[in-house]
Motif scaffolding. Structure first.
Motif, short mmCIF file in Angstrom:
data_model
loop_
_atom_site.label_atom_id
_atom_site.label_comp_id
_atom_site.label_asym_id
_atom_site.label_seq_id
_atom_site.Cartn_x
_atom_site.Cartn_y
_atom_site.Cartn_z
N ILE A 145 92.80 4.47 30.61
CA ILE A 145 93.72 3.44 30.26
C ILE A 145 94.63 3.70 29.03
CG2 ILE A 145 94.07 0.83 30.08
CD1 ILE A 145 93.48 1.54 32.69
N LEU A 146 93.83 4.08 28.04
CA LEU A 146 94.66 4.27 26.60
C LEU A 146 95.47 5.61 26.77
CD1 LEU A 146 92.48 2.93 23.83
CD2 LEU A 146 94.14 1.84 25.14
N ALA A 147 95.18 6.59 27.51
CA ALA A 147 96.01 7.77 27.85
C ALA A 147 97.38 7.20 28.30
CB ALA A 147 95.33 8.77 28.70
N ALA A 148 97.26 6.41 29.24
CA ALA A 148 98.51 5.98 30.06
C ALA A 148 99.26 5.10 28.80
CB ALA A 148 98.05 5.13 31.10
N ASN A 149 98.70 3.96 28.40
CA ASN A 149 99.21 3.08 27.48
C ASN A 149 99.88 4.08 26.22
OD1 ASN A 149 98.95 1.74 24.62
ND2 ASN A 149 99.52 0.22 26.31
#
Lengths: 467, 333
Positions: A145-149
């Motif tokens: 999720i944080l890679a995407a964000n």
């Protein structure tokens, strides 16, 4: 009044994501704490750790179930309200979100069941392994999720051609420049949240004299953890800020309430930013400290908001104040850790009512800090959905009308209000039942037949006296 | 990619995922739809227990399908979601309510009736919304340059209301035959009596939709009456399975009605796919128009090829563990 689908969509996304975030932020930290307890129980054989773990697994199960339910909505938000963004960014965002689903599935399917229901059915080592895998699974979910964000904040490794981002290098796109800082900051925030909730609840039990031995130990463990985590988080936060200064200087200018590019910028403690007149009212600040923090030099140059056009500036007062609340809570956390260390002498940390009361009240503080942190980072990147490459307006679903978004926004508020008041109410009952409820659980008769639902892990009835 | 068309592989994966979702979440939604009509509260306990261990595994396919669609066919995702905006919201609200009802109903005392309604209402709304989506899909979407340009309620037409009600009846049929397999005594007698009526309703909708479809989608008529005659194998197979359902119900068989109903669903679904092939955003865009960059399809495929067999194995294992009849007063606290 004209209803603006853009503003309403942003509000809707903020609402559902804030509501959702509360649960994973807590469960990520708690899962690791449970794995830690299980490891201690395995190593020392002390039944106290097992009891603590059994109790907190119940709480974990309820929070996890709420997180899953609210998370389903998230995966559809991108398409319904941000279809242009979804289409453009799908080549990168799509695989990230899919891998998150896959990770979450593994976590839930294979190991959560063993953790929740398998204590007396599998060897202790296997149960410990399951606890570790659940904790690892939540962290891997965070990773995707944080890679995407983070990519949306610092988009590299991709190229925008024919209205679509095409991934050139997966490594660069996933490990984009802001990712390591954001990921570390978030994981530490989750650990702090878990620690403060366990500490706060334990402090509450100690105040009323329930299960003193176990809760004292839990409080002690959490205070050691916080003593390490809270200062580390401050350092990581500082590095995260420097990284933001490099890639999103406007956001940092809004955080500081700094309109002009200057040297020797003060650190504002209080101000009322005035977006229209491009200035602040009632400023109280410490001279030069702002420059020192951001550039590690008393006379370092710091860019101001006026570097960009007025329509590219985020709403300053939101970013400014959200940041101060987050940092203020962070300092309070460090204060709690130091007070706990000081009160170790003579074991006062678990006896002094004022300290226990303070810890009890701090239970909710980390949630406020996390939400404020996300508000800083997400509002602060205004007007970009993919920083510097695609604006919110460009990412919006073109066929949306204000009325449609208002309908679903009110709908989501109503659904969440109904569901989550039930969930939080039940969580309160589990907490009120406390560790004492564990002893009733040994009669696992029809266990294999019982529906394997997360809440089945808890035996607290919804009404007093019920089971 | 050395002659391997990733787009086709992904089309098969997504189509398979949707079918798994429809068959599996179908019966547990169906159990929810039948909930208000149950003879007594004991029956409701048994009904819920029969699906409680498996329902969220079933819904995994929906989430996997949604995320996979975004990754493999972004155009489908970014046109369908806006076009079905209100419907998607209703479906999610329904799924949330019934999902939480699973957790709370057994814990509740005097408020149990509220959770009964949350479970039943949520299931009906979700099933209707999904059926309407099928109808909207047959009708096609109003697009310009790969963007949805229609209105908020374009998906709600007499035709889609019919398909919505049809799917409610269809899921109820799946749910009733599932219950035949999983229950005994007076509960089983009740669903044995109910199932023929549901089957009749489903076949009636099936017939009306078949006649009506050429009117809303002229290309469907062409496909069915001129190009390939082999296509008729799908509806004929579906009808054959309907006969097996009838026979199973007559002979009071335990598992056959459920298996045959799944067969009916599978062949109806395949028939629909063949009608639309190769269009994924009818009437304008094909699979290849809608596909993501090959690199992204490949990146995710590596994970999927690993995870799908695991999901299937795990699913099979769960159903094996919870095999057999669910009895009154057993299997819950």
């Amino acid at each position: 009044m004209e209803l603006d689908p853009l503003l309403l969509s942003r509000l809707q996304f903020a609402f559902v994501v804030c509501f959702h975030a509360i649960f994973p932020v807590f469960t990520i930290g708690l899962a690791t704490f449970i794995a830690f307890l299980e490891a201690l129980a395995f190593k020392t054989g002390n039944p106290l750790y097992t009891r603590l773990s059994q109790f907190w697994i119940q709480v974990f199960a309820v929070a996890f179930a709420m997180g899953v339910v609210s998370g389903i909505v998230m995966s559809f938000q991108f398409g319904t309200n941000w279809s242009n963004f979804s289409y453009a960014a799908a080549n990168f965002i799509g695989p990230m979100l899919s891998y998150e689903v896959v990770t979450a599935f593994f976590l839930e399917a294979a190991f959560l069941g063993v953790l929740l229901f398998g204590r007396n059915k599998v060897p202790p080592g296997v149960h410990l392994f399951a606890a570790c895998m659940v904790a690892l699974g939540t962290i891997i979910s965070t990773f995707w999720i944080l890679a995407a964000n983070s990519w949306m904040h610092t988009p590299v490794g991709t190229e925008l051609t024919d209205g679509m981002f095409v991934v050139g290098s997966w490594r660069e796109a996933i490990f984009n420049p802001s990712f390591p800082y954001r990921f570390t900051h978030m994981v530490l925030a989750s650990f702090l949240t878990g620690s403060f909730v366990v500490a706060g609840v334990s402090a509450w039990y100690l105040l009323v004299g329930r299960e003193v031995e176990a809760n004292r130990r839990a409080l002690s463990m959490c205070l050691w953890l916080i003593l390490f985590l809270a200062p580390t988080q401050a350092v990581v936060g500082d590095y995260h800020g420097l990284n933001t200064l490099e890639h999103q200087p406007t956001k940092v200018a809004a955080i500081e309430g700094n309109w002009e590019t200057t040297r020797g910028m003060p650190l504002l403690l209080f101000a009322i930013p005035d977006q229209e007149n491009e200035t602040n009212h009632f400023e109280i600040g410490l001279p030069k400290l702002g420059s020192l923090i951001l550039t590690h030099d008393l006379d370092g140059e710091v860019p101001g908001l006026k570097e960009v056009a007025p329509e590219e500036r985020p709403p300053v007062w939101i970013v400014f104040w959200a940041f101060r609340i987050m940092v203020g809570i962070g300092l309070l956390m460090i204060g709690c850790a130091l007070a706990g260390l000081f009160l170790r002498a003579g074991g006062r940390y678990w006896r002094q009512p004022q300290f226990l009361n303070a810890m009890r009240l701090m239970t909710f503080a980390p949630f406020a800090a996390v939400l404020c942190g996300w508000i800083v980072t997400e509002v602060g990147r205004f007007p970009w959905v993919v920083y510097g490459q695609m604006s919110h307006a460009e990412g919006l679903t073109p066929s949306l009308t204000g009325g449609m978004v208002l309908f679903t926004l009110l709908g989501y508020i109503a659904v969440y209000a109904a569901i989550f008041s039930a969930g939080l109410y039940y969580l309160m009952l589990v907490l009120r039942a406390g560790l004492e409820s564990i002893d009733q659980d040994d009669e696992e008769v029809h266990d294999i037949e019982r529906p394997k639902r997360p809440l089945s892990a808890s035996h607290v009835g919804i009404e007093e006296g019920g089971r | 990619m050395h002659g391997i068309d990733l787009t086709i592989i992904w089309a098969v994966i997504i189509a398979f995922g949707i079918m798994m979702y429809v068959l599996m979440d179908g019966f547990d939604l169906g159990v929810g739809i039948l909930f208000p009509f149950a003879p007594d509260e004991d029956a409701r306990d048994v009904m819920m227990n029969s699906v409680a261990p498996v329902w969220d595994g079933n819904e995994t396919w929906l989430i996997l399908g949604g995320a996979g669609l975004l990754a493999a066919f972004p155009l489908v995702y970014s046109v369908l979601m806006p076009a079905l905006y209100i419907g998607v919201f209703l479906m999610l609200a329904g799924l949330i309510f019934r999902g939480v009802a699973f957790e709370f109903r057994f814990k509740a005392g005097s408020h149990r009736y509220l959770w009964n309604w949350a479970f039943a209402g949520g299931s009906m709304v979700a099933a209707f919304a999904q059926g309407a989506v099928v109808g909207a899909y047959i009708e096609g979407f109003n697009t310009l340059d790969g963007r949805y340009v229609g209105g908020a309620l374009d998906w709600l037409t007499p035709f889609t209301v019919l398909t919505g009600l049809g799917l409610v009846a269809g899921y109820a049929l799946l749910g009733s035959t599932w219950l035949i397999m999983k229950t005994e005594g007076h509960i089983q007698q009740w669903v044995y009596r109910l199932a023929p009526w549901l089957l009749a309703a489903v076949l009636a909708v099936f017939a009306v939709v078949s006649v009506w479809t050429p009117a809303v989608d002229p290309s469907a008529f062409e496909r069915w009456f001129s190009v390939i005659r082999l296509i008729w194998i799908f509806p004929l197979s579906a009808l054959l399975f309907a006969l097996l359902v009838v026979r199973g119900l007559r002979r009071r068989q335990q598992s056959m009605p459920f298996v045959a109903t799944m067969g009916m669903f599978a062949f109806t679904y395949l028939g629909l796919l063949v009608t639309k092939w190769p269009y994924v955003v009818p009437p304008n865009y094909t699979l290849w128009d809608a596909a993501a960059a090959p690199g992204s399809q490949l990146f995710l495929l590596i994970g999927m090829l690993f995870v799908i067999p695991v999901i299937l194995a795990y699913t099979a294992w769960t159903y094996w563990v919870f095999r057999g009849k669910v009895k009154v007063g057993e299997g819950y606290h």
